[in-house]
Design a protein around this motif. Sequence first.
Motif, PDB file in Angstrom:
ATOM      1  N   ASP A   1       0.833  -1.201   0.000  1.00 60.31           N
ATOM      2  CA  ASP A   1       0.000   0.000   0.000  1.00 60.31           C
ATOM      3  C   ASP A   1       0.870   1.255   0.000  1.00 60.31           C
ATOM      4  O   ASP A   1       0.558   2.246  -0.657  1.00 60.31           O
ATOM      5  N   ARG A   2       1.988   1.199   0.739  1.00 55.72           N
ATOM      6  CA  ARG A   2       2.888   2.364   0.736  1.00 55.72           C
ATOM      7  C   ARG A   2       3.469   2.587  -0.658  1.00 55.72           C
ATOM      8  O   ARG A   2       3.597   3.732  -1.104  1.00 55.72           O
TER       9      ARG A   2
ATOM     10  N   ALA B   1       0.788   4.120  -2.676  1.00 57.19           N
ATOM     11  CA  ALA B   1       0.627   5.536  -2.335  1.00 57.19           C
ATOM     12  C   ALA B   1       1.726   6.374  -2.972  1.00 57.19           C
ATOM     13  O   ALA B   1       1.480   7.467  -3.493  1.00 57.19           O
ATOM     14  N   GLU B   2       2.956   5.847  -2.950  1.00 54.55           N
ATOM     15  CA  GLU B   2       4.072   6.556  -3.570  1.00 54.55           C
ATOM     16  C   GLU B   2       3.845   6.687  -5.068  1.00 54.55           C
ATOM     17  O   GLU B   2       4.124   7.725  -5.669  1.00 54.55           O
TER      18      GLU B   2
ATOM     19  N   GLY C   1       0.773   9.133  -5.522  1.00 56.52           N
ATOM     20  CA  GLY C   1       0.861  10.447  -4.904  1.00 56.52           C
ATOM     21  C   GLY C   1      -0.144  10.668  -3.803  1.00 56.52           C
ATOM     22  O   GLY C   1      -0.266  11.777  -3.280  1.00 56.52           O
ATOM     23  N   ASN C   2      -0.889   9.631  -3.428  1.00 60.14           N
ATOM     24  CA  ASN C   2      -1.859   9.739  -2.340  1.00 60.14           C
ATOM     25  C   ASN C   2      -1.220   9.260  -1.041  1.00 60.14           C
ATOM     26  O   ASN C   2      -0.309   8.440  -1.051  1.00 60.14           O
ATOM     27  N   PRO C   3      -1.721   9.736   0.107  1.00 57.48           N
ATOM     28  CA  PRO C   3      -1.166   9.256   1.376  1.00 57.48           C
ATOM     29  C   PRO C   3      -1.551   7.804   1.612  1.00 57.48           C
ATOM     30  O   PRO C   3      -2.652   7.377   1.235  1.00 57.48           O
ATOM     31  N   PRO C   4      -0.690   7.007   2.241  1.00 57.35           N
ATOM     32  CA  PRO C   4      -1.066   5.630   2.566  1.00 57.35           C
ATOM     33  C   PRO C   4      -2.141   5.613   3.649  1.00 57.35           C
ATOM     34  O   PRO C   4      -2.344   6.605   4.355  1.00 57.35           O
TER      35      PRO C   4
ATOM     36  N   ALA D   1      -2.955   4.904   6.928  1.00 55.31           N
ATOM     37  CA  ALA D   1      -2.066   4.690   8.072  1.00 55.31           C
ATOM     38  C   ALA D   1      -2.708   3.906   9.202  1.00 55.31           C
ATOM     39  O   ALA D   1      -2.002   3.406  10.083  1.00 55.31           O
TER      40      ALA D   1
ATOM     41  N   THR E   1      -3.652   9.591  14.118  1.00 60.03           N
ATOM     42  CA  THR E   1      -4.937   9.120  13.609  1.00 60.03           C
ATOM     43  C   THR E   1      -6.086   9.713  14.404  1.00 60.03           C
ATOM     44  O   THR E   1      -7.085  10.183  13.836  1.00 60.03           O
TER      45      THR E   1
ATOM     46  N   GLU F   1      -6.431  13.531  13.605  1.00 63.24           N
ATOM     47  CA  GLU F   1      -7.006  13.795  12.288  1.00 63.24           C
ATOM     48  C   GLU F   1      -8.471  13.386  12.240  1.00 63.24           C
ATOM     49  O   GLU F   1      -9.319  14.096  11.681  1.00 63.24           O
TER      50      GLU F   1
END
Length: 932
Positions: free
Chosen positions: A642-643, A646-647, A650-653, A655, A678, A681
């Motif tokens: 998933d990381r 995301a890379e 360009g989206n955040p993983p 978490a 978490t 947010e």
Amino acid sequence: MVTGSGGSRRHRGPATLRGRTSELRVLAELVEAVRAGDSRVLVVRGEPGVGKTALLESLATQAPGCQVARAAGVQSEMELAFAGLHQLCAPMLSRLVRLPTPQRVALQTAFGISTGPPPDRFLVGLAVLSLLSEAAGDQPLVCLVDDHQWLDSASAQALEFVARRLAADPVGLVFATRDSGDELAAFPSLAVEGLPVSDARALLDSVLAGPLDARVRDGILAETRGNPLALLELPRGLTPAELAGGFGLLGARRLSGRIEESFRRQIEALPEQTQRLLRLAATDSSGDPLLLWRAAEQLGIPIHAGVPAVEAELIDFGAQVRFWHPLVRSAAYRSASSQERQEAHRTLAAVTDPQVDPDRRAWHLAQAATSPDAAVADELERSADRAQARGGLAAAAAFLERAAMLTPDAVRRTERLLAAARAKSDAGALDAALGLLLAVEAGTIDGRHAAEVELLRGQIALDQRRGGDAHRLLLSAARRIQTVSVDRARAAYLDALVAAIWASDLSSPKVREAAEAARSAPPGPAPPRVLDVLLDAVALRVTDGYAASAPALTQALDMALTLDAGRGEFERWLRLAGGRISQIIAMEVWDHESWHALAAAQVQFSRSTGALMHLAFALNYLARSHIVAGNLLTAERLIGEDRLLAEATGNPPIADTAMMLAAWRGQEQEASALIEATAREATAKGADRLVSLAGYASAVLHNGYGRSAEAYAAAREAFDREPMGYGCHIVPELAEAAARTGNPQVLEAALAWLSERTRVTPTDWVHGVEARVRAFLSDGDAAEQCHRESIELLSRTRVRTQLARAHLLYGEWLRRENRRGDAREQLRTAHEMLQSMGADAFAERARVELLATGQTVRKRVDETNLALTAQEFQVARLASDGLSNPEIGARLFISSRTVQYHLRKVFTKLDISSRTQLHRALPSDPDPVLPR
């Protein structure tokens, strides 16, 4: 036929490279690194005319031993999906046969070579990565992309994906751009600035026809700030008198505007027919000389009209029609009146083959239109369909938006604006989509279209993680759509209910309102769809409670499990809220097998179809299933994937799953930071469900370290929120903490809560946890019997984390009863299980208990994990599972060559020589991610 010698580029290129020693050295180092087998990415930044293109030209001619592939963004082609990418890849397309089938098909569809479902944009990026790697296998490859700021968005995203994933491939990727945006901010950059004064003075002198007053020269040098193109071109557009007095160079306009004005002056000094030809060429971005001369013939422009433009070094007419600089094209186009532009577009549309290039023809027709035109709007809509079929959502949105503007019928115009807004939303341009919705609302719309606007607003709010707004908008839209389409309304009700559940706990007024609205909606079709059964079951769970809804929840889960992943119904279910809510239901009824099966099916389907946006969520659900099963190593692999995703996107993983894993592993610093972030947010966004998940992770972390009071506080708060599907995780933590802190009332409440579930959903998982709580409330033989029963029941499940904890709790109870010999047996079992999982804090708790019984146990150090990097370990594990290099590359978003590079390092570190030895060299992984 007018042909260009290319003299302008040969003449001006070396001149504009004057004083560029350091920049040329950087480019030479890039070429040397690529020739040595390394990959390099470089962004050449600078204002228009500063010499970026000249540097790329120099690199192209001075890259011995390398292949050179080129592309350039064209401002007028920004709406044509994959136009820039096709420029770059066209010479390599013969190598497509070597790519894995999903990648080959995706790229062929994107380029219009074949037809098929819209390819995922990141699968296209992976295909380009593989294609460049294949080409570089024969000879190092240098890719030059000029005017990146004008690439179409689909090409830009694919190339940025490639730039992030290049590793062990002999590929150099150089972008030249005038923008300083964030898209390329992560890559090494080379700032190209104005020339030093001495070089700037020499360059200026080279284009002056006569002597120039020193003060005037100094004024020009100061005004141009050493910009080579300005130094070459500004004097050309000025009269000797203006040069002598220094006039014409002052003003507040940007330098690019002044350079363009200089080109405009040069163009206006040419014969009228030459000006018309330049304006026509500027209107056609294809660069096809045959197309240009056909259009010129229709307009009565003779071929020899091109000669003065070539002599003025403004344009070349060769195999491609190429302006010397993009600002020349811009100046030529802007110099035309609106009527002249429309005439040029209309003529180019007439000579463009509708079979070969229908989209470019449609775009010319649209630009030529002076008033609404239904036929042209229809053409644009067909172009939008073709763009969407190639995965060019941004292009589809642009075609639809223009089609809407040209649609005379108000209702049809509204429908096309809505379609354009949906396409922009799907493409990730959420603000632009909201802007189009404002345009829809500015017109006269009926109730059905107003409901569609509200529905799309709600879906965008959900994408933006504004759960409260999403629930309100979706619920209102569902009620309005109900008068038009019951089927669509029920889908909207499910979206609204899921949004409410994600935003609030089950007892909140928002969730109850959404559930009651869903229950009052007209029934769906007969026989009911999975969507209808899911909606009814979840609504019943909210309004009537667990016991009343359990049969319906189980039926909905059974129907979801029977969906065929190879059919369209599965895809529709996955893309709606059904994919997420089905797994929540599986957890709600304590059915780990179904939860795991659904998550695995979603991962498999998302991978096979390249639906990477869905893959991110599916990977995390599957990782959570593996965490519960005690396969923490497998969960780490999934989270790592998933990381990487995301890379790549360009989206955040996501978490929160990493937070759960860190808590179970007892990684206190990492887990605490993730829990805090978490919770913070989620609270800010009003996402109560994530707040509860953070509380659960906190309880796991504290229970692992034996901090029962802290675990109790975290678990109690999460339990009181009653998040649907999380009870199976939270209650075991709450019960253990309550028992260790002496809270029998809470234990009684937990037992009653569990007993309600065992009566209607009697799985071994829930029965095993219930037996544990009974043990906490009992003494003597009764407690022992309950501990044994808990172990027996949980041993029949895949929930190995709770089974290991059951052995630990029984062993601790036996030690307190002074039965050291019996305690050692249970504690050894617990320690071995927890240690093999990687649940280090719980394993340490078991080790300390064993010490108290008189048995010494060493701490284990996993040297293999310390030896390999995270990506090396992922590559090694997938190779040990039997995946080929291309399959591993597709899974980890790297090229096959990079996979081989990592495997060589793995073999060296582990002192092995083949893949067959990986199984014994790597730590055990009892449950692979998916069957192969």
